[in-house]
Design a protein around this motif. Structure first.
Motif, PDB file in Angstrom:
ATOM      1  N   THR A  59      43.559  37.527  20.692  1.00 19.50           N
ATOM      2  CA  THR A  59      42.160  37.147  20.515  1.00 19.50           C
ATOM      3  C   THR A  59      41.180  38.157  21.094  1.00 19.50           C
ATOM      4  N   LYS A  60      41.697  39.046  21.890  1.00 18.52           N
ATOM      5  CA  LYS A  60      40.835  39.989  22.607  1.00 18.52           C
ATOM      6  C   LYS A  60      39.822  39.242  23.485  1.00 18.52           C
ATOM      7  N   VAL A  61      40.319  38.194  24.050  1.00 18.79           N
ATOM      8  CA  VAL A  61      39.517  37.431  24.998  1.00 18.79           C
ATOM      9  C   VAL A  61      40.344  37.269  26.270  1.00 18.79           C
ATOM     10  N   ILE A  62      39.708  37.474  27.402  1.00 13.12           N
ATOM     11  CA  ILE A  62      40.383  37.284  28.673  1.00 13.12           C
ATOM     12  C   ILE A  62      39.769  36.074  29.364  1.00 13.12           C
ATOM     13  N   GLY A  63      40.615  35.214  29.851  1.00 14.85           N
ATOM     14  CA  GLY A  63      40.131  34.047  30.578  1.00 14.85           C
ATOM     15  C   GLY A  63      39.916  34.388  32.041  1.00 14.85           C
ATOM     16  N   ILE A  64      38.850  33.856  32.590  1.00 12.33           N
ATOM     17  CA  ILE A  64      38.576  34.096  34.006  1.00 12.33           C
ATOM     18  C   ILE A  64      38.365  32.757  34.700  1.00 12.33           C
ATOM     19  N   VAL A  65      39.062  32.566  35.784  1.00  6.75           N
ATOM     20  CA  VAL A  65      38.887  31.331  36.548  1.00  6.75           C
ATOM     21  C   VAL A  65      38.467  31.692  37.960  1.00  6.75           C
ATOM     22  N   ILE A  66      37.337  31.155  38.375  1.00  7.41           N
ATOM     23  CA  ILE A  66      36.843  31.468  39.710  1.00  7.41           C
ATOM     24  C   ILE A  66      36.415  30.205  40.435  1.00  7.41           C
ATOM     25  N   PRO A  67      36.384  30.281  41.750  1.00  2.00           N
ATOM     26  CA  PRO A  67      36.015  29.102  42.529  1.00  2.00           C
ATOM     27  C   PRO A  67      34.541  28.733  42.393  1.00  2.00           C
ATOM     28  N   GLU A  68      33.662  29.704  42.417  1.00  2.00           N
ATOM     29  CA  GLU A  68      32.229  29.425  42.320  1.00  2.00           C
ATOM     30  C   GLU A  68      31.522  30.621  41.698  1.00  2.00           C
ATOM     31  N   LEU A  69      30.970  30.380  40.566  1.00  2.00           N
ATOM     32  CA  LEU A  69      30.230  31.458  39.929  1.00  2.00           C
ATOM     33  C   LEU A  69      29.030  31.772  40.808  1.00  2.00           C
ATOM     34  N   ASN A  70      28.594  30.703  41.390  1.00  2.00           N
ATOM     35  CA  ASN A  70      27.404  30.680  42.200  1.00  2.00           C
ATOM     36  C   ASN A  70      27.718  31.103  43.640  1.00  2.00           C
ATOM     37  N   ASN A  71      28.284  32.257  43.772  1.00  2.00           N
ATOM     38  CA  ASN A  71      28.687  32.776  45.077  1.00  2.00           C
ATOM     39  C   ASN A  71      28.687  34.272  44.930  1.00  2.00           C
ATOM     40  N   ILE A  72      28.011  34.912  45.810  1.00  4.52           N
ATOM     41  CA  ILE A  72      27.731  36.318  45.567  1.00  4.52           C
ATOM     42  C   ILE A  72      28.976  37.184  45.496  1.00  4.52           C
ATOM     43  N   PHE A  73      29.944  36.848  46.283  1.00  2.00           N
ATOM     44  CA  PHE A  73      31.185  37.620  46.278  1.00  2.00           C
ATOM     45  C   PHE A  73      31.860  37.514  44.911  1.00  2.00           C
ATOM     46  N   CYS A  74      32.005  36.293  44.434  1.00  2.27           N
ATOM     47  CA  CYS A  74      32.589  36.087  43.109  1.00  2.27           C
ATOM     48  C   CYS A  74      31.747  36.748  42.035  1.00  2.27           C
ATOM     49  N   ALA A  75      30.478  36.501  42.106  1.00  2.44           N
ATOM     50  CA  ALA A  75      29.597  36.976  41.047  1.00  2.44           C
ATOM     51  C   ALA A  75      29.647  38.492  40.922  1.00  2.44           C
ATOM     52  N   GLU A  76      29.704  39.174  42.038  1.00  5.72           N
ATOM     53  CA  GLU A  76      29.738  40.629  41.982  1.00  5.72           C
ATOM     54  C   GLU A  76      31.023  41.137  41.345  1.00  5.72           C
ATOM     55  N   ILE A  77      32.099  40.504  41.706  1.00  3.08           N
ATOM     56  CA  ILE A  77      33.377  40.915  41.134  1.00  3.08           C
ATOM     57  C   ILE A  77      33.402  40.650  39.633  1.00  3.08           C
ATOM     58  N   ILE A  78      32.983  39.469  39.274  1.00  4.15           N
ATOM     59  CA  ILE A  78      33.020  39.105  37.863  1.00  4.15           C
ATOM     60  C   ILE A  78      32.095  39.980  37.033  1.00  4.15           C
ATOM     61  N   THR A  79      30.986  40.331  37.617  1.00  5.28           N
ATOM     62  CA  THR A  79      30.054  41.216  36.919  1.00  5.28           C
ATOM     63  C   THR A  79      30.763  42.504  36.508  1.00  5.28           C
ATOM     64  N   GLU A  80      31.508  43.037  37.449  1.00  5.41           N
ATOM     65  CA  GLU A  80      32.211  44.281  37.171  1.00  5.41           C
ATOM     66  C   GLU A  80      33.337  44.069  36.153  1.00  5.41           C
ATOM     67  N   VAL A  81      34.070  43.023  36.361  1.00  3.36           N
ATOM     68  CA  VAL A  81      35.179  42.716  35.457  1.00  3.36           C
ATOM     69  C   VAL A  81      34.677  42.595  34.022  1.00  3.36           C
ATOM     70  N   GLU A  82      33.633  41.847  33.899  1.00  6.50           N
ATOM     71  CA  GLU A  82      33.096  41.602  32.554  1.00  6.50           C
ATOM     72  C   GLU A  82      32.652  42.908  31.916  1.00  6.50           C
ATOM     73  N   ASP A  83      32.049  43.733  32.717  1.00 13.35           N
ATOM     74  CA  ASP A  83      31.566  45.017  32.217  1.00 13.35           C
ATOM     75  C   ASP A  83      32.723  45.865  31.696  1.00 13.35           C
ATOM     76  N   VAL A  84      33.723  46.020  32.523  1.00 13.26           N
ATOM     77  CA  VAL A  84      34.866  46.846  32.137  1.00 13.26           C
ATOM     78  C   VAL A  84      35.550  46.285  30.888  1.00 13.26           C
ATOM     79  N   LEU A  85      35.813  45.002  30.924  1.00 17.15           N
ATOM     80  CA  LEU A  85      36.531  44.408  29.801  1.00 17.15           C
ATOM     81  C   LEU A  85      35.737  44.519  28.500  1.00 17.15           C
ATOM     82  N   ARG A  86      34.467  44.253  28.593  1.00 22.40           N
ATOM     83  CA  ARG A  86      33.685  44.299  27.363  1.00 22.40           C
ATOM     84  C   ARG A  86      33.613  45.711  26.806  1.00 22.40           C
ATOM     85  N   ASN A  87      33.606  46.684  27.716  1.00 21.34           N
ATOM     86  CA  ASN A  87      33.615  48.059  27.253  1.00 21.34           C
ATOM     87  C   ASN A  87      34.904  48.402  26.516  1.00 21.34           C
TER      88      ASN A  87
END
Lengths: 368, 368
Positions: A59-87
């Motif tokens: 599907t070219k889709v990656i699932g991501i499961v995180i404890p709290e989107l609303n947490n700066i540590f998580c959010a920063e990591i996911i931001t990067e992950v999403e960027d790389v994957l989408r590229n």
DNA sequence: TTGAAAGCGCTAACAT
DNA sequence: ATGTTAGCGCTTTCAA
């Protein structure tokens, strides 16, 4: 509706296979290429990724499961992950499980149904039994920040113990001996690692542990405030504090200001995470930072690498023909590849860094 | 490979349609139901959402485009959106466009390719021309926090002007006349609205504007610190400040502490967003909060509602029961008026609220 | 290189 | 209520 490949085929007079070949970078005669491109332009054709996904089983889709989107540590990591994957052409489906193990399991299930190609998870639960579905299906799992028991998969971790140890060592080197810690919740593995690092540093520095110098907070701002207040109350001679996450660091500073405890004159502080805050804070805060971007990038890279590995999801694309005359000529072969070579899971351990600020003051050692 | 409906059909001796009917909440004879459930259990069957999506032309995925995942305001809203949507069986694909209009357009395109059923966007760009693809395809678009020009779609907004006006009014009512503002960047529409609210309150209060009392920050902690410092320098008699977003509020407080400006004794402050911080802060901060959860929920609800609306899709789909949970069947108005496609877009405007803290002190009005 | 044709796993007529 | 039969839009043998 949107144009399909068939429309392009019809418009160009070419066959479906040719169009498909063109779309997937195959060789097409020059004049046909032009024809196709023209038709695509005119008909506003765009590949239907859903159909492609059904056919290719990817599907070219990656699932991501995180404890709290609303947490700066998580959010920063996911931001990067999403960027790389989408590229790399991968979309991400994010599920926030609110640090709840049950919701986490549901999220994993949910994503599995959506046939994501891989799973990136920052675990809340201790056991990762529900990840087996993925690994069994040959779909890569990458854990972030924390490893789950009974779960096979790659990991991207941070040396929490070392980070805490280093931070506390700095306090010791600056002459502090009465060093408090605002630690995280007992259930959180990384919090325990940080506490261990604190204890280790004390031990190495020949400083006896004092339970009164250890407070726990729930990783929130409020927890940090409370923690600092209690520490200050219980330990009038405390000269330094190590705070083990961002939200609590924030709380501790607010509380110190409130109590009129000057930083660093009366109290040295080393905080955690969030370099932005540390920089903006006055005095500039000394903190341990986790390389969130790098964590995200490494995790995404690892995922991409696993996805690129051959073999896993071998669908022996045999033609299963169903005879029209009632003969059940249908028989599912053991598509299980039993002796699946156990992939060697990788664990990447990243270093934290220490950002020097002005919140630690050297104290006279001779005073006592 | 995973089992398919065909496998279930074969195992139970039933036809495909029966299995499908069962899966979609149709009526199945009791004994067959049992048969099917048993087979599903044994074969570990799970619906392939991809195939279903191809067939129904509905992927049950909603695309989300936001300026920064790594921003508490966004993160809180998205957390809620994701929660609501997932509870209705919808997955979310999130794209962070880094407040970049070009990336935003790419993200929209990307999501369109993935055939998401709808788009939820917190716009960075001013014009939403690239949203037309969705609206033309009959796919709902819901804008959050900000409306784009030339873009048709529903909106969930907040009354920024009113919120700022109310906040400043409170300062005026407490006797303040020298009221500063740390406003946001000029380019940000919502920031301008807040500034307008500030000016409006002054006007209504009969207080002349002073340009020295207006500072702009870039919505970061650092911007807040700088803003407060400049305001304090330029306006020795300033007794109150209104800060117009969370990060800057944080910075302003840190700076006030640093400058030894006691809050609220020397300076009253009203901040923005992030109630968590306000609660933890000492003195408890008076702030304007945006109802992030409600924004998220309304946006998600609006989306769900649009998705449930008939007609848009060319596919003459009949009443279809959505997944097992309580989604009610919808009714379709029989008025098939083809040329009469003017969807009335909805704009929901939510109220912010004022959270009373201790950071505003009434001052003697007679003093001057 | 290109075309024809067979599905991927599902839903939805249309029969029965 | 259930079975039969077409596809959804794409990739992929297998021939030509």
């Amino acid at each position: 509706m949107a144009a399909t490949m068939k429309d392009i085929a019809r418009a160009t007079g070419l066959g479906l296979a040719t169009i498909s070949s063109y779309l997937n970078g195959g060789n097409v005669r020059e004049k046909n290429r032009i024809l196709i491109e023209q038709a695509i332009e005119e008909l506003h054709f765009e590949v239907n990724e859903v159909a492609r996904g059904l056919k290719t089983n990817r599907t070219k889709v990656i699932g991501i499961v995180i404890p709290e989107l609303n947490n700066i540590f998580c959010a920063e990591i996911i931001t990067e992950v999403e960027d790389v994957l989408r590229n790399h052409g991968y979309a991400t489906m994010i599920c926030d499980c609110r640090t709840d193990e049950k919701r986490e399991a549901e999220a994993v299930e949910f994503l599995y149904h959506r046939r994501v190609d891989g799973l990136l998870i920052m675990p809340s639960g201790k056991k990762g039994t529900y990840l087996q579905k993925f690994t069994k299906a040959g779909k890569p799992v990458v854990m972030i920040d924390r490893k789950m028991q009974e779960a096979a998969g790659d990991c991207v971790l941070v040396d929490n113990e070392g980070a805490a140890r280093d931070a506390v060592k700095r306090l010791i080197q600056a002459g502090h001996t009465k060093i408090g810690i605002i630690a995280g919740p007992k259930e959180v593995y990384t919090a325990e690692e940080r506490l261990r690092g604190y204890e280790l540093a004390l031990k190495e520095g020949g400083i006896p542990k004092e339970s009164a110098l250890v407070e726990r907070g729930n990783y929130t701002i409020h927890g940090g405030s409370q923690g600092l207040r209690k520490l200050a109350q219980k330990n009038p001679h405390m000269t330094a504090v190590f705070v083990s996450n961002y939200e609590m660091t924030l709380g501790a500073i607010i509380e110190a200001n409130e109590l009129g405890i000057a930083i660093p004159e009366k109290l040295s502080i080393i905080g955690f995470d969030n370099i932005e805050f540390a920089k903006a804070s006055i005095p500039r805060l000394s903190i341990v930072t986790q390389p969130t971007r790098e964590i995200g990038r490494k995790a995404a890279d690892l995922m991409l690498r696993r996805l690129a590995e051959p073999g896993k999801e071998k669908t022996p694309d045999r033609k299963s023909r169903i005879t029209g005359d009632g003969t059940p000529g249908y028989e599912r072969p053991e598509s299980e590849a039993p002796g699946h070579e156990t992939p060697e899971y990788k664990t990447i351990k990243l270093e934290t860094s220490f950002v020097e600020g002005k919140s630690v003051k050297a104290i006279e050692n001779d005073g006592q």
